[in-house]
Write an enzyme that holds these catalytic residues in place. Structure first.
Site, PDB file in Angstrom:
ATOM      1  N   ASP A   1      36.661  59.516  50.529  1.00 22.86           N
ATOM      2  CA  ASP A   1      35.524  58.997  50.533  1.00 22.86           C
ATOM      3  C   ASP A   1      34.468  59.293  49.709  1.00 22.86           C
ATOM      4  OD1 ASP A   1      33.583  57.247  51.497  1.00 22.86           O
ATOM      5  OD2 ASP A   1      33.457  58.124  53.516  1.00 22.86           O
TER       6      ASP A   1
ATOM      7  N   ASP B   1      31.892  52.780  45.278  1.00 27.14           N
ATOM      8  CA  ASP B   1      32.432  53.399  46.447  1.00 27.14           C
ATOM      9  C   ASP B   1      33.998  53.360  46.643  1.00 27.14           C
ATOM     10  OD1 ASP B   1      32.528  54.703  48.927  1.00 27.14           O
ATOM     11  OD2 ASP B   1      32.289  52.566  49.799  1.00 27.14           O
TER      12      ASP B   1
END
Length: 408
Positions: A95, A280
Site C-alpha cells: 500500500d 496509488d
C-alpha cells in the site's frame, strides 16, 4: 492502501538506526507481487474506492458513505515477508497510501528471540471505517530478501477486521503519514521499510519501484516490488521524474501526489484541468473528480451499471472509444481504449454480465473532488512503471511492454 483499496494506516513505533558505512549496499532488492481476486459476485468496488479516497483527504466525515469491508475489493496485490528468528512468513498487502507495516490480521504474530515489545499501543481505523487494527507495537527483525534483514517497528494486531485474507499491510507511502497514530507517542514520523533499508545500509537509494502486468486471472504473480533502485528489464525508454505537488489543498505531504491534467480522444478535449492527484497501488480503479467524471461519461456515452457498480458501454461504443491522456509535467501518458476497460474474464466477480464491457473510471464524489482531482490506481500502474522516490520527493514514470498491449 490508498486499501480507494487507500487504507488509512496506523502508525508504528520508529527506530532510528544510522546508516552503516561499512555495509555493502545492494543496487536493488526485488520481491514478486501476487495479484489476488477477492470478488464474491457483488460489486462494492467503486464505493470502497470512494471510501478509501475519503480517508486520504482531510475533513471528510466518516458517516457520509455506507461502510464496505475491505476484502470486498475485487483486486489487491501482496508480497511475502519473513519476520523474526527463526522467521515466520507473512503475506502483506502492499500500500503506497499508508506508511505503516503491521501484521496479525490472518496469521498470528509469532514472537521469537528478536521480538522487542514497546510501550506504545496500536489503535487504528482504516479508510473511514472499512477496517481496523488494535494491538501493540513491537520492534523485530524483518527479512526482506535472503541475506537482507533490517530492524523494523511493526504493529501487531490482537484484534482486526477488513484485511482478510492478508496477514497485514506493507506501508510504502512517505513516512509523514504515520504521525499521530500511536499512543502515547503520537508526534514522531515512523521510518518505513524503505527508509530503514536505506538507513541501515542495505540499499543504494531511498526509493521503491513497482512493476505490474495487466492480467485476466488471479491469483497470479504479475508484478515486482524493487527497493533501492530500478529494474531496467521492466520498462522501456527513460524514466521521467516529477516532483511531489506542493499544493496545500491536497494531502501532498502524506501521499505520492503529483500535478496532472486529462484529455480524451483525438480532439484533445480537456476533461480535467491541471490539478493535484495521487498515484496509488491500493486503488483498483482510476478515480476522477466529479466534473471530470461527468465529462468522461458524456464523451464515451457510458451508463452506470447498478449491478456491477461500474460504467458500462456497448460493443459499438467500445469500437469508438478513444484514448485517455494524462498530461504530467509536459509529458503525455496514454491509456488506450483497451486499458480503460475492466478485464472481461473477471466481470462476474463484480456482479456483472459475462459479455458486457465495463470501464475502470469512477467518480471520486463532490466532497473528495474539492481536495484532489484524481487517483491513478492499478489500471494506470499496470501500464506504466512507477518509482516512488522518497530520497528526492518525486515520482518517476516510464512506459513498459504492456503500455499499449491488448490484454483485457
Amino acid at each position: 492502501m490508498l486499501l480507494v483499496a487507500a487504507l488509512a494506516p496506523f502508525v508504528v513505533l520508529a527506530t532510528s538506526v544510522a546508516a552503516n558505512p561499512k555495509a555493502t549496499r545492494n543496487p536493488h532488492i526485488s520481491l514478486s507481487i501476487t495479484k489476488h481476486v477477492n470478488g464474491n459476485g457483488t460489486s462494492s468496488l467503486p464505493l470502497r474506492d470512494q471510501k478509501r479516497s475519503m480517508n486520504l483527504v482531510k475533513d471528510c466525515r466518516q458517516s457520509e458513505i455506507t461502510d464496505v469491508p475491505l476484502n470486498d475489493s475485487a483486486i489487491a496485490y501482496s508480497v511475502n515477508i519473513d519476520v523474526g528468528d527463526p522467521p515466520t512468513n507473512y503475506n502483506l498487502m502492499i500500500d503506497t497510501g499508508s506508511a505503516n507495516t503491521w501484521l496479525g490480521a490472518n496469521k498470528p504474530y509469532k514472537k521469537t528471540k528478536t521480538s522487542v515489545k514497546t510501550s506504545d499501543v496500536l489503535n487504528v481505523t482504516y479508510s473511514a471505517g472499512l477496517g481496523f487494527a488494535h494491538g501493540i507495537e513491537y520492534e523485530d527483525t524483518v527479512i526482506i530478501a535472503p541475506g537482507v534483514a533490517i530492524r523494523q517497528s511493526i504493529g501487531v494486531a490482537s484484534n482486526s477486521s477488513g484485511i482478510y485474507p492478508y496477514d497485514g499491510v506493507l506501508g510504502l507511502s512517505p513516512k509523514y503519514w504515520s504521525i499521530g497514530m500511536l499512543s502515547p507517542d503520537n508526534t514522531s514520523a515512523i521510518p518505513t521499510v524503505t527508509d530503514n533499508l536505506y538507513g541501515q545500509g542495505k540499499i543504494e537509494q531511498n526509493l521503491v519501484a513497482v512493476s505490474f502486468e495487466p492480467t485476466t486471472s488471479a491469483p497470479v504473480i504479475n508484478g515486482e516490488l524493487t527497493f533501492g533502485g530500478t529494474d531496467s528489464t521492466k520498462y522501456t525508454g527513460d524514466i521521467t521524474y516529477f516532483p511531489l505537488t506542493v499544493t496545500e489543498t491536497t494531502p501532498a505531504n502524506k501521499y505520492w501526489a503529483i500535478e496532472a491534467s486529462f484529455r480524451y480522444g483525438n480532439a484533445s478535449a480537456t476533461i480535467l484541468n491541471t490539478t493535484a492527484g495521487i498515484v496509488d497501488t491500493g486503488t483498483p480503479l482510476i478515480g476522477l473528480a466529479t466534473d471530470a467524471y461527468n465529462r468522461y461519461v458524456d464523451v464515451t456515452g457510458a451508463v452506470y451499471d447498478e449491478k456491477a457498480g461500474l460504467l458500462r458501454i456497448t460493443p459499438a461504443q467500445y469500437k469508438n472509444l478513444q484514448s485517455l491522456f494524462f498530461d504530467i509535467g509536459g509529458k503525455t501518458y496514454e491509456l488506450t481504449p483497451n486499458a480503460q476497460i475492466w478485464p472481461r474474464a473477471l466481470n462476474t466477480l463484480m456482479g456483472g454480465e459475462t459479455n458486457s464491457i465495463y470501464l475502470v473510471l469512477f467518480d471520486l464524489g463532490p466532497k473528495i473532488s474539492k481536495e484532489m482531482g484524481f487517483i491513478a490506481g492499478m489500471p494506470f500502474l499496470e501500464r506504466y512503471y512507477c518509482v516512488f522516490d522518497t530520497g528526492n520527493s518525486r515520482v518517476g514514470l516510464a512506459t513498459t511492454p504492456f503500455t499499449y498491449a491488448d490484454i483485457n
